[in-house]
Scaffold this motif. Structure first.
Motif, PDB file in Angstrom:
ATOM      1  N   ILE A   1       0.885  -1.167   0.000  1.00 32.54           N
ATOM      2  CA  ILE A   1       0.000   0.000   0.000  1.00 32.54           C
ATOM      3  C   ILE A   1       0.919   1.213   0.000  1.00 32.54           C
ATOM      4  CG2 ILE A   1      -2.151  -0.855   1.009  1.00 32.54           C
ATOM      5  CD1 ILE A   1       0.095   0.970   3.279  1.00 32.54           C
ATOM      6  N   ASN A   2       0.498   2.257  -0.677  1.00 30.18           N
ATOM      7  CA  ASN A   2       1.307   3.472  -0.619  1.00 30.18           C
ATOM      8  C   ASN A   2       1.164   4.062   0.784  1.00 30.18           C
ATOM      9  OD1 ASN A   2       2.812   5.737  -1.104  1.00 30.18           O
ATOM     10  ND2 ASN A   2       1.890   6.136  -3.088  1.00 30.18           N
ATOM     11  N   GLY A   3       2.287   4.289   1.438  1.00 26.84           N
ATOM     12  CA  GLY A   3       2.258   4.821   2.800  1.00 26.84           C
ATOM     13  C   GLY A   3       2.328   6.331   2.851  1.00 26.84           C
ATOM     14  N   GLU A   4       2.367   6.981   1.677  1.00 26.22           N
ATOM     15  CA  GLU A   4       2.547   8.439   1.646  1.00 26.22           C
ATOM     16  C   GLU A   4       1.741   9.047   0.501  1.00 26.22           C
ATOM     17  OE1 GLU A   4       6.812   9.231   1.343  1.00 26.22           O
ATOM     18  OE2 GLU A   4       7.220   7.503   2.600  1.00 26.22           O
TER      19      GLU A   4
ATOM     20  N   THR B   1      10.568   5.701  -7.211  1.00 28.38           N
ATOM     21  CA  THR B   1      11.256   6.350  -6.106  1.00 28.38           C
ATOM     22  C   THR B   1      12.719   5.925  -6.074  1.00 28.38           C
ATOM     23  OG1 THR B   1      11.105   6.857  -3.743  1.00 28.38           O
ATOM     24  CG2 THR B   1      10.436   4.628  -4.397  1.00 28.38           C
TER      25      THR B   1
ATOM     26  N   PHE C   1       5.816  -0.376  -6.562  1.00 27.61           N
ATOM     27  CA  PHE C   1       6.974   0.504  -6.307  1.00 27.61           C
ATOM     28  C   PHE C   1       8.175   0.047  -7.120  1.00 27.61           C
ATOM     29  CE2 PHE C   1       4.265   1.090  -2.716  1.00 27.61           C
ATOM     30  CZ  PHE C   1       4.428   2.425  -2.364  1.00 27.61           C
TER      31      PHE C   1
ATOM     32  N   HIS D   1       3.315   3.011   6.211  1.00 29.12           N
ATOM     33  CA  HIS D   1       4.034   1.721   6.158  1.00 29.12           C
ATOM     34  C   HIS D   1       4.955   1.533   7.363  1.00 29.12           C
ATOM     35  CE1 HIS D   1       6.225   4.763   3.929  1.00 29.12           C
ATOM     36  NE2 HIS D   1       7.354   4.093   4.042  1.00 29.12           N
TER      37      HIS D   1
ATOM     38  N   ARG E   1      12.109   1.140  -7.130  1.00 32.64           N
ATOM     39  CA  ARG E   1      13.112   1.990  -6.458  1.00 32.64           C
ATOM     40  C   ARG E   1      14.435   1.926  -7.235  1.00 32.64           C
ATOM     41  NH1 ARG E   1      12.654   3.978  -1.604  1.00 32.64           N
ATOM     42  NH2 ARG E   1      11.353   2.319  -0.759  1.00 32.64           N
TER      43      ARG E   1
ATOM     44  N   VAL F   1       8.468  -2.973   1.560  1.00 32.06           N
ATOM     45  CA  VAL F   1       7.076  -2.844   2.030  1.00 32.06           C
ATOM     46  C   VAL F   1       6.544  -1.412   1.863  1.00 32.06           C
ATOM     47  CG1 VAL F   1       7.105  -4.715   3.684  1.00 32.06           C
ATOM     48  CG2 VAL F   1       7.816  -2.424   4.429  1.00 32.06           C
TER      49      VAL F   1
HETATM   50  N1  LIG Z   1       4.632   1.527   1.465  1.00 35.03           N
HETATM   51  C1  LIG Z   1       5.481   2.483   1.037  1.00 35.03           C
HETATM   52  N2  LIG Z   1       4.963   3.632   0.579  1.00 35.03           N
HETATM   53  C2  LIG Z   1       5.833   4.568   0.094  1.00 35.03           C
HETATM   54  N3  LIG Z   1       5.533   5.760  -0.460  1.00 35.03           N
HETATM   55  C3  LIG Z   1       6.679   6.358  -0.843  1.00 35.03           C
HETATM   56  C4  LIG Z   1       7.756   5.524  -0.519  1.00 35.03           C
HETATM   57  C5  LIG Z   1       9.161   5.845  -0.871  1.00 35.03           C
HETATM   58  O1  LIG Z   1      10.080   5.273  -0.332  1.00 35.03           O
HETATM   59  O2  LIG Z   1       9.346   6.744  -1.712  1.00 35.03           O
HETATM   60  C6  LIG Z   1       7.226   4.390   0.089  1.00 35.03           C
HETATM   61  C7  LIG Z   1       7.759   3.165   0.623  1.00 35.03           C
HETATM   62  O3  LIG Z   1       8.959   2.901   0.709  1.00 35.03           O
HETATM   63  N4  LIG Z   1       6.819   2.257   1.065  1.00 35.03           N
END
Ligand SMILES: Nc1nc2[nH]cc(C(=O)O)c2c(=O)[nH]1
Ligand SMILES: C[S@@+](CC[C@H](N)C(=O)[O-])C[C@H]1O[C@@H](n2cnc3c(N)ncnc32)[C@H](O)[C@@H]1O
Ligand code: SF4
Ligand SMILES: [Mg+2]
Length: 238
Positions: free
Chosen positions: A29-32, A90, A42, A227, A44, A238
């Motif tokens: 789930i997006n935590g932000e 990200t 995601f 998260h 990265r 995660v």
């Molecule tokens: N769950 C989760 N949501 C996110 N939203 C932005 C993140 C990020 O690292 O950019 C991130 C992340 O690392 N994990």
């Protein structure tokens, strides 16, 4: 007598294939941000030009970090396989990937996807302004406690729309004061979405709310990284 042979550069098919450096990819789930709580895929990327004191993914910025080289098409294939329509790019700093423009152009052709990109405020967003269907940029403004404020490209404030976000990750009262000053000076709530987030564990959450109340910060969203509440804050993937 045999002539010594010098190694000649070779140009094999595929050698110059455009690749991006992926350190992890996962669904969570997006935590932000504005789609907090929704499923997202995601991606990265490796490497960053900044060194924020609080960075929670400093491992991804290590010059020796292991990465998988993936083409834009391979990343797109992975995203489609997940069947998740929100995508978060990200890092590290994703906009430093040489071929990020190719990936953004490819993703923008798929109307099913909602693509957001987390960026650190030092990379000029004007470079990406010719994209037809641009992603949603979540641009951090690095506040004093990050140690990186001098690297901020203030021109970026002119390139943000209501499809984008400015995030102020705050670890002190001084940070909050600076965020307030910028929001007012650049009339940011009229242009784009604004989030204030605590540097995880560094500031009393109540003090952010008190600051918002004391300064009539209408239209500003406070957010805590979801998260890090669900999982161990140091957990990867995660
Ligand atoms: N769950 C989760 N949501 C996110 N939203 C932005 C993140 C990020 O690292 O950019 C991130 C992340 O690392 N994990
Ligand atoms: C790891 S960064 C990667 C993207 C880009 N380099 C940037 O800084 O926006 C993703 C987000 O995590 C935030 N972040 C990093 N460490 C944090 C921490 N300790 N507490 C809260 N947010 C943090 C950053 O401010 C940024 O908004
Ligand atoms: S800009 Fe982002 S990835 Fe780079 S050090 Fe800062 S928080 Fe970490
Ligand atoms: Mg993170």
């Amino acid at each position: 007598m045999k002539r010594r042979q010098t190694a000649q550069p070779t140009k094999k098919a595929g050698l110059n294939k455009m690749v991006l450096q992926v350190v992890e990819k996962f669904v969570s789930i997006n935590g932000e941000g504005s789609r907090c709580g929704q499923l997202a895929t995601f991606i990265r990327f490796a490497g960053c030009n900044l060194n924020c004191g609080y960075c929670d993914t400093a491992w991804a910025n290590d010059r020796k970090v292991a990465f998988v080289p993936m083409s834009a098409e391979e990343i797109y294939g992975y995203i489609k396989d997940t069947k998740v329509t929100n995508v978060t790019l990200t890092g590290g700093e994703p906009l430093l990937q040489k071929d990020i423009g190719t990936l953004l152009a490819l993703l923008s052709k798929d109307p099913e996807l909602y693509v957001e990109i987390e960026t650190n405020g030092s990379v000029l967003l004007s470079k990406f302004s010719d994209l037809e269907n641009p992603p949603s940029f979540t641009m951090d403004y690095k506040l004093p406690s990050s140690g990186m404020e001098r690297m901020m490209a203030l021109d970026n404030f002119d390139h943000l729309t209501n499809n984008d976000t400015v995030k102020f990750v705050s670890g002190s009262l001084e940070d909050l004061e600076k965020a307030k000053e910028l929001i007012n000076k650049y009339k940011l709530t009229e242009k784009t979405n604004i989030f204030i987030s605590p540097v995880f564990g560094d500031i009393q959450l109540e003090s952010i709310v008190d600051f918002m109340k004391d300064n009539n910060m209408n239209g500003v969203n406070m957010q805590v990284q979801l998260h890090k509440i669900i999982w161990d804050p140091n957990e990867r993937g995660v």
